[in-house]
Write a protein that holds these residues in place. Structure first.
Motif, PDB file in Angstrom:
ATOM      1  N   GLU A   1      -0.486 -10.183 -12.569  1.00  0.00           N
ATOM      2  CA  GLU A   1       0.476  -9.183 -13.335  1.00  0.00           C
ATOM      3  C   GLU A   1       1.875  -9.494 -13.191  1.00  0.00           C
ATOM      4  OE1 GLU A   1      -0.823  -5.178 -12.858  1.00  0.00           O
ATOM      5  OE2 GLU A   1      -2.651  -5.920 -11.669  1.00  0.00           O
ATOM      6  N   GLY A   2       2.439 -10.532 -12.311  1.00  0.00           N
ATOM      7  CA  GLY A   2       3.770 -10.624 -12.001  1.00  0.00           C
ATOM      8  C   GLY A   2       4.332  -9.782 -11.079  1.00  0.00           C
ATOM      9  N   TRP A   3       5.460 -10.057 -10.313  1.00  0.00           N
ATOM     10  CA  TRP A   3       6.065  -9.574  -9.160  1.00  0.00           C
ATOM     11  C   TRP A   3       6.468  -8.070  -9.409  1.00  0.00           C
ATOM     12  CZ3 TRP A   3       5.355 -10.423  -4.428  1.00  0.00           C
ATOM     13  CH2 TRP A   3       5.013 -11.987  -3.936  1.00  0.00           C
ATOM     14  N   GLU A   4       6.703  -7.609 -10.930  1.00  0.00           N
ATOM     15  CA  GLU A   4       7.185  -6.432 -11.032  1.00  0.00           C
ATOM     16  C   GLU A   4       5.819  -5.375 -10.647  1.00  0.00           C
ATOM     17  OE1 GLU A   4       5.472  -8.166 -14.424  1.00  0.00           O
ATOM     18  OE2 GLU A   4       7.225  -8.677 -13.466  1.00  0.00           O
ATOM     19  N   ALA A   5       4.901  -5.741 -10.623  1.00  0.00           N
ATOM     20  CA  ALA A   5       3.737  -4.966 -10.513  1.00  0.00           C
ATOM     21  C   ALA A   5       3.363  -4.830  -8.827  1.00  0.00           C
ATOM     22  CB  ALA A   5       2.415  -5.504 -10.996  1.00  0.00           C
ATOM     23  N   VAL A   6       4.038  -5.676  -8.057  1.00  0.00           N
ATOM     24  CA  VAL A   6       3.905  -5.354  -6.718  1.00  0.00           C
ATOM     25  C   VAL A   6       4.818  -4.441  -5.948  1.00  0.00           C
ATOM     26  CG1 VAL A   6       3.758  -6.722  -4.607  1.00  0.00           C
ATOM     27  CG2 VAL A   6       3.373  -7.968  -6.667  1.00  0.00           C
ATOM     28  N   THR A   7       3.986  -3.236  -5.495  1.00  0.00           N
ATOM     29  CA  THR A   7       4.921  -2.205  -5.078  1.00  0.00           C
ATOM     30  C   THR A   7       4.236  -1.920  -3.790  1.00  0.00           C
ATOM     31  OG1 THR A   7       3.513  -0.410  -6.158  1.00  0.00           O
ATOM     32  CG2 THR A   7       5.628  -1.300  -7.274  1.00  0.00           C
ATOM     33  N   ILE A   8       4.789  -1.083  -2.705  1.00  0.00           N
ATOM     34  CA  ILE A   8       4.265  -0.596  -1.735  1.00  0.00           C
ATOM     35  C   ILE A   8       3.032   0.027  -1.911  1.00  0.00           C
ATOM     36  CG2 ILE A   8       4.635   0.478   0.480  1.00  0.00           C
ATOM     37  CD1 ILE A   8       6.280  -2.041   0.491  1.00  0.00           C
ATOM     38  N   ARG A   9       3.200   0.871  -2.840  1.00  0.00           N
ATOM     39  CA  ARG A   9       2.008   1.934  -3.184  1.00  0.00           C
ATOM     40  C   ARG A   9       0.789   1.108  -3.543  1.00  0.00           C
ATOM     41  NH1 ARG A   9       1.931   7.108  -5.105  1.00  0.00           N
ATOM     42  NH2 ARG A   9       4.164   7.424  -4.805  1.00  0.00           N
ATOM     43  N   ARG A  10       1.035   0.125  -4.563  1.00  0.00           N
ATOM     44  CA  ARG A  10      -0.092  -0.586  -4.975  1.00  0.00           C
ATOM     45  C   ARG A  10      -0.541  -1.752  -4.123  1.00  0.00           C
ATOM     46  NH1 ARG A  10      -0.856  -3.347  -9.951  1.00  0.00           N
ATOM     47  NH2 ARG A  10      -2.968  -4.190  -9.885  1.00  0.00           N
ATOM     48  N   LEU A  11       0.280  -2.033  -3.060  1.00  0.00           N
ATOM     49  CA  LEU A  11      -0.418  -2.950  -2.164  1.00  0.00           C
ATOM     50  C   LEU A  11      -1.397  -1.857  -1.038  1.00  0.00           C
ATOM     51  CD1 LEU A  11       2.730  -5.234  -1.172  1.00  0.00           C
ATOM     52  CD2 LEU A  11       0.553  -5.874  -2.038  1.00  0.00           C
ATOM     53  N   ALA A  12      -0.761  -0.881  -0.806  1.00  0.00           N
ATOM     54  CA  ALA A  12      -1.385   0.264   0.271  1.00  0.00           C
ATOM     55  C   ALA A  12      -2.797   0.330  -0.614  1.00  0.00           C
ATOM     56  CB  ALA A  12      -0.787   1.430   0.280  1.00  0.00           C
ATOM     57  N   GLU A  13      -2.951   0.475  -1.941  1.00  0.00           N
ATOM     58  CA  GLU A  13      -4.100   0.957  -2.496  1.00  0.00           C
ATOM     59  C   GLU A  13      -5.060  -0.256  -2.340  1.00  0.00           C
ATOM     60  OE1 GLU A  13      -2.779   2.257  -6.392  1.00  0.00           O
ATOM     61  OE2 GLU A  13      -2.143   4.186  -5.759  1.00  0.00           O
ATOM     62  N   ALA A  14      -4.607  -1.465  -2.633  1.00  0.00           N
ATOM     63  CA  ALA A  14      -5.206  -2.618  -2.747  1.00  0.00           C
ATOM     64  C   ALA A  14      -6.097  -3.213  -1.415  1.00  0.00           C
ATOM     65  CB  ALA A  14      -4.332  -3.843  -3.101  1.00  0.00           C
ATOM     66  N   ILE A  15      -5.194  -2.700  -0.279  1.00  0.00           N
ATOM     67  CA  ILE A  15      -5.909  -3.073   1.154  1.00  0.00           C
ATOM     68  C   ILE A  15      -6.334  -1.854   1.779  1.00  0.00           C
ATOM     69  CG2 ILE A  15      -4.403  -5.161   1.203  1.00  0.00           C
ATOM     70  CD1 ILE A  15      -2.784  -3.664   3.470  1.00  0.00           C
ATOM     71  N   GLU A  16      -6.307  -0.646   1.216  1.00  0.00           N
ATOM     72  CA  GLU A  16      -6.919   0.457   1.622  1.00  0.00           C
ATOM     73  C   GLU A  16      -6.226   0.903   2.966  1.00  0.00           C
ATOM     74  OE1 GLU A  16     -11.021  -0.173   1.583  1.00  0.00           O
ATOM     75  OE2 GLU A  16     -11.116   0.340  -0.420  1.00  0.00           O
ATOM     76  N   TYR A  17      -4.962   0.719   3.069  1.00  0.00           N
ATOM     77  CA  TYR A  17      -4.125   1.349   4.222  1.00  0.00           C
ATOM     78  C   TYR A  17      -3.323   2.268   3.540  1.00  0.00           C
ATOM     79  CZ  TYR A  17      -5.949  -2.153   7.662  1.00  0.00           C
ATOM     80  OH  TYR A  17      -6.840  -2.959   8.563  1.00  0.00           O
ATOM     81  N   SER A  18      -2.402   3.031   4.557  1.00  0.00           N
ATOM     82  CA  SER A  18      -1.514   3.953   4.134  1.00  0.00           C
ATOM     83  C   SER A  18      -0.028   3.172   3.928  1.00  0.00           C
ATOM     84  CB  SER A  18      -1.290   5.112   5.228  1.00  0.00           C
ATOM     85  OG  SER A  18      -0.668   4.541   6.344  1.00  0.00           O
ATOM     86  N   GLN A  19       0.852   3.538   3.261  1.00  0.00           N
ATOM     87  CA  GLN A  19       2.104   3.117   3.125  1.00  0.00           C
ATOM     88  C   GLN A  19       2.782   3.009   4.491  1.00  0.00           C
ATOM     89  OE1 GLN A  19       4.608   4.422  -0.403  1.00  0.00           O
ATOM     90  NE2 GLN A  19       2.777   5.286  -1.302  1.00  0.00           N
ATOM     91  N   PRO A  20       2.646   4.012   5.301  1.00  0.00           N
ATOM     92  CA  PRO A  20       3.381   4.017   6.657  1.00  0.00           C
ATOM     93  C   PRO A  20       2.873   2.761   7.520  1.00  0.00           C
ATOM     94  CG  PRO A  20       2.990   6.281   6.202  1.00  0.00           C
ATOM     95  CD  PRO A  20       2.164   5.444   5.059  1.00  0.00           C
ATOM     96  N   VAL A  21       1.533   2.345   7.253  1.00  0.00           N
ATOM     97  CA  VAL A  21       0.926   1.063   7.855  1.00  0.00           C
ATOM     98  C   VAL A  21       1.789  -0.117   7.368  1.00  0.00           C
ATOM     99  CG1 VAL A  21      -1.022  -0.401   8.185  1.00  0.00           C
ATOM    100  CG2 VAL A  21      -1.306   2.086   8.477  1.00  0.00           C
TER     101      VAL A  21
END
Length: 198
Positions: free
Chosen positions: A29-49
């Motif tokens: 989807e391009g780098w603009e789609a890469v956010t901390i929130r999106r990554l946290a959802e993708a790997i099933e960890y919290s944003q603080p992790v």
């Protein structure tokens, strides 16, 4: 395995999962789609992790860029194998560089276009970036090898970016590559000592 070793292995595994997810999202989807929130959802960890591993999104992009330099260095180091003629070796390395950029556009963008804070022409450059530079340097003419390598790299990068932007003709890729290599070699009698990977 001791507790400290197990914790380090788990931490390294989480970091690999984070960078793998960033690569996957950026590729799709391009780098603009890469956010901390999106990554946290993708790997099933919290944003603080995620923040416990990487200070911010730029740090994740930098980690992906370093991985990209390692992959590019490997491709460039293998490219001249079997070529004893300097011109052929240089062309093989140039072709490997262009192929990497075309096959991994999101990774290439992380390496060269995204804000990462990575430094290249400094002593503290990542080892993977130094290895990629050394692989280019191994096939350039003798003399001022550093300047010749920077020029070779700049020519290849320029070809990649102009081609990707649709500013130059795709039909002339091979001719441009030949001109770039011949221009750096300067004359037909040039020969470079080609070192092959053990």
């Amino acid at each position: 395995m001791g507790v400290a070793e197990r914790k380090k292995r788990e931490r390294d595994d989480r970091e690999r999962r984070i960078t793998a997810a960033a690569r996957q999202i950026a590729t799709a989807e391009g780098w603009e789609a890469v956010t901390i929130r999106r990554l946290a959802e993708a790997i099933e960890y919290s944003q603080p992790v995620l923040y416990s591993h990487f200070a911010n999104r730029d740090a994740i992009v930098a980690a992906v860029a370093v991985e990209g330099f390692r992959e590019l260095a490997d491709a460039l180091q293998c490219a001249p194998e079997g070529h004893t003629d300097g011109r052929d070796a240089m062309r093989a390395v140039a072709s490997a560089y262009l192929a990497f950029a075309w096959k991994q556009p999101a990774i290439y963008e992380a390496m060269f276009a995204m804000p990462t804070g990575l430094r290249f022409a400094e002593a503290d450059a990542p080892p993977a970036a130094r290895d990629a530079f050394a692989a280019l340097a191994a096939v350039v003419p003798a003399g001022d090898v550093e300047t010749a390598t920077e020029t070779f790299w700049a020519a290849l990068h320029g070809l990649v970016e102009l081609d990707r932007a649709g500013r130059i003709r795709p039909s002339a890729r091979e001719e441009r590559l030949t001109l770039a290599v011949n221009g750096l070699l300067g004359h037909e009698g040039y020969a470079v000592a080609v070192s092959t990977k053990d």
